[in-house]
Scaffold this active site. Structure first.
Site, mmCIF file in Angstrom:
data_model
loop_
_atom_site.group_PDB
_atom_site.id
_atom_site.type_symbol
_atom_site.label_atom_id
_atom_site.label_comp_id
_atom_site.label_asym_id
_atom_site.label_seq_id
_atom_site.Cartn_x
_atom_site.Cartn_y
_atom_site.Cartn_z
ATOM 1 N N GLU A 162 -5.073 8.398 -6.326
ATOM 2 C CA GLU A 162 -4.825 8.948 -4.997
ATOM 3 C C GLU A 162 -3.579 9.835 -5.024
ATOM 4 O O GLU A 162 -2.562 9.455 -5.581
ATOM 5 C CB GLU A 162 -4.646 7.790 -3.996
ATOM 6 N N LYS A 221 -2.576 11.431 -13.064
ATOM 7 C CA LYS A 221 -1.848 10.895 -11.905
ATOM 8 C C LYS A 221 -0.368 10.694 -12.234
ATOM 9 O O LYS A 221 0.513 11.133 -11.487
ATOM 10 C CB LYS A 221 -2.500 9.578 -11.461
ATOM 11 N N CYS A 277 6.744 5.250 -5.546
ATOM 12 C CA CYS A 277 6.003 5.669 -6.750
ATOM 13 C C CYS A 277 6.736 6.544 -7.758
ATOM 14 O O CYS A 277 6.546 6.361 -8.953
ATOM 15 C CB CYS A 277 4.713 6.346 -6.321
HETATM 16 P P1 NAD Z 1 1.036 -1.711 -1.001
HETATM 17 O O1 NAD Z 1 1.981 -2.700 -1.554
HETATM 18 O O2 NAD Z 1 1.311 -1.059 0.315
HETATM 19 O O3 NAD Z 1 -0.415 -2.403 -0.855
HETATM 20 C C1 NAD Z 1 -1.007 -3.179 -1.855
HETATM 21 C C2 NAD Z 1 -1.711 -4.349 -1.173
HETATM 22 O O4 NAD Z 1 -2.484 -5.035 -2.156
HETATM 23 C C3 NAD Z 1 -0.772 -5.383 -0.561
HETATM 24 O O5 NAD Z 1 -1.034 -5.506 0.821
HETATM 25 C C4 NAD Z 1 -1.098 -6.687 -1.339
HETATM 26 O O6 NAD Z 1 -1.049 -7.843 -0.522
HETATM 27 C C5 NAD Z 1 -2.509 -6.407 -1.801
HETATM 28 N N1 NAD Z 1 -2.913 -7.220 -2.966
HETATM 29 C C6 NAD Z 1 -2.248 -7.405 -4.136
HETATM 30 N N2 NAD Z 1 -2.968 -8.179 -4.961
HETATM 31 C C7 NAD Z 1 -4.111 -8.494 -4.306
HETATM 32 C C8 NAD Z 1 -5.261 -9.268 -4.646
HETATM 33 N N3 NAD Z 1 -5.381 -9.847 -5.848
HETATM 34 N N4 NAD Z 1 -6.236 -9.398 -3.725
HETATM 35 C C9 NAD Z 1 -6.130 -8.810 -2.520
HETATM 36 N N5 NAD Z 1 -5.070 -8.045 -2.138
HETATM 37 C C10 NAD Z 1 -4.074 -7.896 -3.030
HETATM 38 O O7 NAD Z 1 0.829 -0.618 -2.130
HETATM 39 P P2 NAD Z 1 0.414 0.928 -1.940
HETATM 40 O O8 NAD Z 1 1.600 1.750 -1.572
HETATM 41 O O9 NAD Z 1 -0.807 1.000 -1.111
HETATM 42 O O10 NAD Z 1 0.060 1.315 -3.454
HETATM 43 C C11 NAD Z 1 -1.100 0.827 -4.082
HETATM 44 C C12 NAD Z 1 -1.317 1.618 -5.361
HETATM 45 O O11 NAD Z 1 -1.574 2.985 -5.048
HETATM 46 C C13 NAD Z 1 -0.146 1.632 -6.329
HETATM 47 O O12 NAD Z 1 -0.643 1.614 -7.650
HETATM 48 C C14 NAD Z 1 0.532 2.954 -6.060
HETATM 49 O O13 NAD Z 1 1.205 3.436 -7.187
HETATM 50 C C15 NAD Z 1 -0.624 3.833 -5.720
HETATM 51 N N6 NAD Z 1 -0.308 4.980 -4.841
HETATM 52 C C16 NAD Z 1 0.490 4.805 -3.756
HETATM 53 C C17 NAD Z 1 0.727 5.891 -2.897
HETATM 54 C C18 NAD Z 1 1.596 5.750 -1.676
HETATM 55 O O14 NAD Z 1 1.822 6.753 -1.027
HETATM 56 N N7 NAD Z 1 2.088 4.596 -1.326
HETATM 57 C C19 NAD Z 1 0.108 7.122 -3.143
HETATM 58 C C20 NAD Z 1 -0.714 7.251 -4.254
HETATM 59 C C21 NAD Z 1 -0.922 6.165 -5.095
HETATM 60 C C1 UGA Z 2 4.403 11.251 -3.729
HETATM 61 C C2 UGA Z 2 3.508 12.427 -4.119
HETATM 62 O O1 UGA Z 2 3.902 13.576 -3.375
HETATM 63 C C3 UGA Z 2 2.041 12.112 -3.826
HETATM 64 O O2 UGA Z 2 1.218 13.169 -4.288
HETATM 65 C C4 UGA Z 2 1.661 10.817 -4.539
HETATM 66 O O3 UGA Z 2 0.330 10.456 -4.236
HETATM 67 C C5 UGA Z 2 2.596 9.706 -4.114
HETATM 68 O O4 UGA Z 2 3.964 10.089 -4.402
HETATM 69 C C6 UGA Z 2 2.366 8.420 -4.837
HETATM 70 O O5 UGA Z 2 1.810 8.412 -5.915
HETATM 71 O O6 UGA Z 2 2.826 7.423 -4.265
HETATM 72 P P1 UGA Z 2 5.425 10.303 -1.463
HETATM 73 O O7 UGA Z 2 6.315 9.546 -2.381
HETATM 74 O O8 UGA Z 2 4.696 9.577 -0.410
HETATM 75 O O9 UGA Z 2 4.299 11.069 -2.322
HETATM 76 O O10 UGA Z 2 6.242 11.462 -0.735
HETATM 77 P P2 UGA Z 2 6.836 12.867 -1.239
HETATM 78 O O11 UGA Z 2 6.606 13.851 -0.177
HETATM 79 O O12 UGA Z 2 6.365 13.210 -2.593
HETATM 80 O O13 UGA Z 2 8.397 12.582 -1.293
HETATM 81 C C7 UGA Z 2 8.973 11.728 -2.263
HETATM 82 C C8 UGA Z 2 10.487 11.760 -2.157
HETATM 83 O O14 UGA Z 2 10.995 13.015 -2.613
HETATM 84 C C9 UGA Z 2 10.998 11.593 -0.727
HETATM 85 O O15 UGA Z 2 12.141 10.776 -0.719
HETATM 86 C C10 UGA Z 2 11.330 13.016 -0.311
HETATM 87 O O16 UGA Z 2 12.293 13.064 0.688
HETATM 88 C C11 UGA Z 2 11.848 13.572 -1.634
HETATM 89 N N1 UGA Z 2 11.751 15.049 -1.714
HETATM 90 C C12 UGA Z 2 10.537 15.657 -1.697
HETATM 91 C C13 UGA Z 2 12.911 15.796 -1.819
HETATM 92 O O17 UGA Z 2 14.027 15.249 -1.841
HETATM 93 N N2 UGA Z 2 12.816 17.163 -1.913
HETATM 94 C C14 UGA Z 2 11.625 17.795 -1.907
HETATM 95 O O18 UGA Z 2 11.603 19.043 -1.994
HETATM 96 C C15 UGA Z 2 10.450 17.030 -1.782
#
Ligand code: NAD
Ligand code: UGA
Length: 463
Positions: A162, A221, A277
């Site tokens: 994602e 990713k 992340c």
């Molecule tokens: P999160 O902690 O918000 O959510 C994960 C959820 O999974 C939690 O609610 C937890 O209770 C649940 N969980 C864990 N083990 C479980 C199990 N065995 N059965 C059922 N539920 C279970 O995490 P997130 O931010 O959604 O991130 C999830 C993944 O996606 C990570 O690998 C992260 O790197 C990736 N990712 C996150 C973002 C983001 O913006 N947060 C963007 C892209 C990718």
């Molecule tokens: C980032 C990536 O942008 C997503 O594509 C990815 O899916 C995600 O991580 C993930 O894998 O979790 P996110 O962390 O939600 O998304 O937000 P960003 O907009 O990337 O910002 C990350 C951090 O960098 C923030 O603290 C933001 O303030 C900072 N940032 C961003 C800066 O300081 N300067 C910039 O120019 C851009």
């Protein structure tokens, strides 16, 4: 296989919004999001849709439309797995805090638990989709578990990382730059890819749906996050040089960003990147490179983290130095605690580290953030384990009203770029503060000239 029933394990920042959009766009597919966290699921099911556990602009409207129709949130994990043809794994993959790879490798225990549970429960063939961010080659471990502990049913494993960013999750999901799907090159693998392509094709143009082998998808990713974070560290490195030389980092960013080969996005100097992340994924990349003996590759990417830590520390050090080398008992107001605007997520927010440094100097921190609770702020600080909970309680307070938060403060530090901070009555804030009144703008958000005209000592990053 035509998909009519999807299960997603993990109702977090990725699972919740992603599934809400799939359900909205595919009303004929039943989508069930499951989680072990009962409180989180109860919030997703709250009758008042404004109480869902994740704040994202536009998300509550999408949930309101699909929930109860074809979108369901539940703690009955086994049942949802059993009924689904396609299972997304969206659980957390944090940095390991123990054992080998501690502090660097991704902790895959939640992923493994999911794989074992899917294997135990499944009675029919299923497609398992890695939505979580995973180290390259994780799919082979999942495959091993599924095939060795399962009931003889067939599993296809796809990687579908994602790319949404928090704060813009809904728009990113509705109009993604690309959707990436990695799968086996076998006939069965290609057929599984097609099933998932058919889901996304309902709203994503086909030229934006990219299919690759599994390893390319997994590694893309980590690479995307590493490149994005590297841009922020690169501009932050230049910000320090700008401060020494009289250059202005915003002007430099504009000048280089107009080169179409460089591009203008992700060049905003700041107090440092946060979020769950960037750091976790780069540490994981560094760890993977080291395990292959690629030390130069590992060192290259590790520098992105080193620079980011330096930027956060430099910001707090500058506050102390500017406030006459002592902040003990001084009230310093933080505007913002979330790691970026338009989210209630605070994971790895720079604010936590800046607060920790300033509390170390015995400053009194008063925080205002429009979406983050006091409980969350304290839990973030307590998690660092640098002092007792009681001490954190004593030094950190939070306010519902920004004007109250700023009253009688010695200085304001802007930690999150919430739009509303620009709309405040800054004259009123100035009048209520102790003089001289300082603003340290960690986001280069405010109108510095206006603030200086009022009488503030205004400092921004990189000028
Ligand atoms: P999160 O902690 O918000 O959510 C994960 C959820 O999974 C939690 O609610 C937890 O209770 C649940 N969980 C864990 N083990 C479980 C199990 N065995 N059965 C059922 N539920 C279970 O995490 P997130 O931010 O959604 O991130 C999830 C993944 O996606 C990570 O690998 C992260 O790197 C990736 N990712 C996150 C973002 C983001 O913006 N947060 C963007 C892209 C990718
Ligand atoms: C980032 C990536 O942008 C997503 O594509 C990815 O899916 C995600 O991580 C993930 O894998 O979790 P996110 O962390 O939600 O998304 O937000 P960003 O907009 O990337 O910002 C990350 C951090 O960098 C923030 O603290 C933001 O303030 C900072 N940032 C961003 C800066 O300081 N300067 C910039 O120019 C851009």
């Amino acid at each position: 296989m035509k998909i009519t029933n999807i299960c997603c394990i993990g109702a977090g920042y990725v699972g919740g919004p992603t599934m809400a959009i799939i359900a909205q766009k595919c009303p004929d597919i039943k989508v069930t999001v499951v989680d072990l966290n009962e409180d989180r699921i109860a919030k997703w099911n709250d009758t008042d849709v404004n109480n869902i556990p994740i704040y994202e602009p536009g998300l509550s409207e999408v949930v309101a439309e699909a929930r109860g129709r074809n979108l369901f949130f539940s703690t009955e994990v086994d049942k949802a797995i059993d009924e689904a043809q396609m299972i997304f794994i969206s659980v957390n993959t944090p940095t390991k805090t123990y054992g080998s790879g501690k502090g660097m490798a991704a902790d895959l225990k939640y992923i493994e638990l999911c794989a074992r549970q899917i294997a135990r429960v499944s009675k029919q063939d299923k497609i398992v989709v890695e939505k979580s961010t995973l180290p390259v080659r994780t799919a082979s471990a999942i495959k091993n578990i599924l095939h060795n502990t399962g009931n003889g049913v067939q599993f296809q494993i796809l990687s579908n990382p994602e790319f949404l960013a928090e704060g813009t999750a809904v728009e990113d999901l509705l109009a993604p730059d690309r959707v990436l799907i990695g799968g086996d090159t076998t006939e069965e693998g290609q057929s599984a890819i097609k099933s998932l392509v058919d889901v996304y094709s309902r709203w994503v143009p086909s030229e934006r749906i990219l299919t690759t082998n599994v390893w390319s998808s997994e590694l893309s990713k980590l690479t995307a996050n590493a490149f994005l974070a590297q841009r922020v560290s690169s501009i932050n490195a230049m910000s320090e040089l700008c401060e020494k030389t009289g250059a202005d980092v915003s002007e430099v960013a504009k000048a280089i960003g107009m080169d179409s080969r460089i591009g203008s996005k992700f060049l905003k100097a700041s107090v440092g990147f946060g979020g769950s992340c960037f750091q976790k994924d780069i540490l994981n990349l560094v760890y993977i490179a080291k395990t292959y003996g690629l030390n130069e590759v590992a060192d290259y990417w590790e520098q992105v983290i080193i620079m980011n830590d330096h930027q956060k520390r430099r910001f707090s050090k500058n506050i102390v130095a500017t406030l006459y080398n002592t902040v003990a008992d001084k009230k310093i107001t933080f505007l913002g605690w979330a790691f970026k605007k338009d989210t209630n997520d605070t994971r790895e927010s720079a604010a936590i580290y800046v607060a920790d440094d300033l509390v170390f100097e015995q400053a009194k921190i008063a925080v205002y953030d429009p979406k983050v609770s006091h409980k969350q702020m304290l839990s973030d600080l307590n998690y660092l384990e640098t002092r007792t909970k009681e001490e954190n309680d004593k030094f950190v307070s939070s306010f519902e009203d920004p004007y109250e938060a700023c009253k009688e403060a010695h200085a304001i530090a802007v930690l999150t770029e919430w739009d509303e901070f620009n709309e405040y009555d800054w004259q009123r804030i100035y009048d209520s503060m102790l003089k001289p009144a300082f603003v340290f703008d960690g986001r280069n958000l405010l109108d510095g000239k206006k603030l200086q005209a009022i009488g503030f000592h205004y400092q921004e990053i990189g000028s």
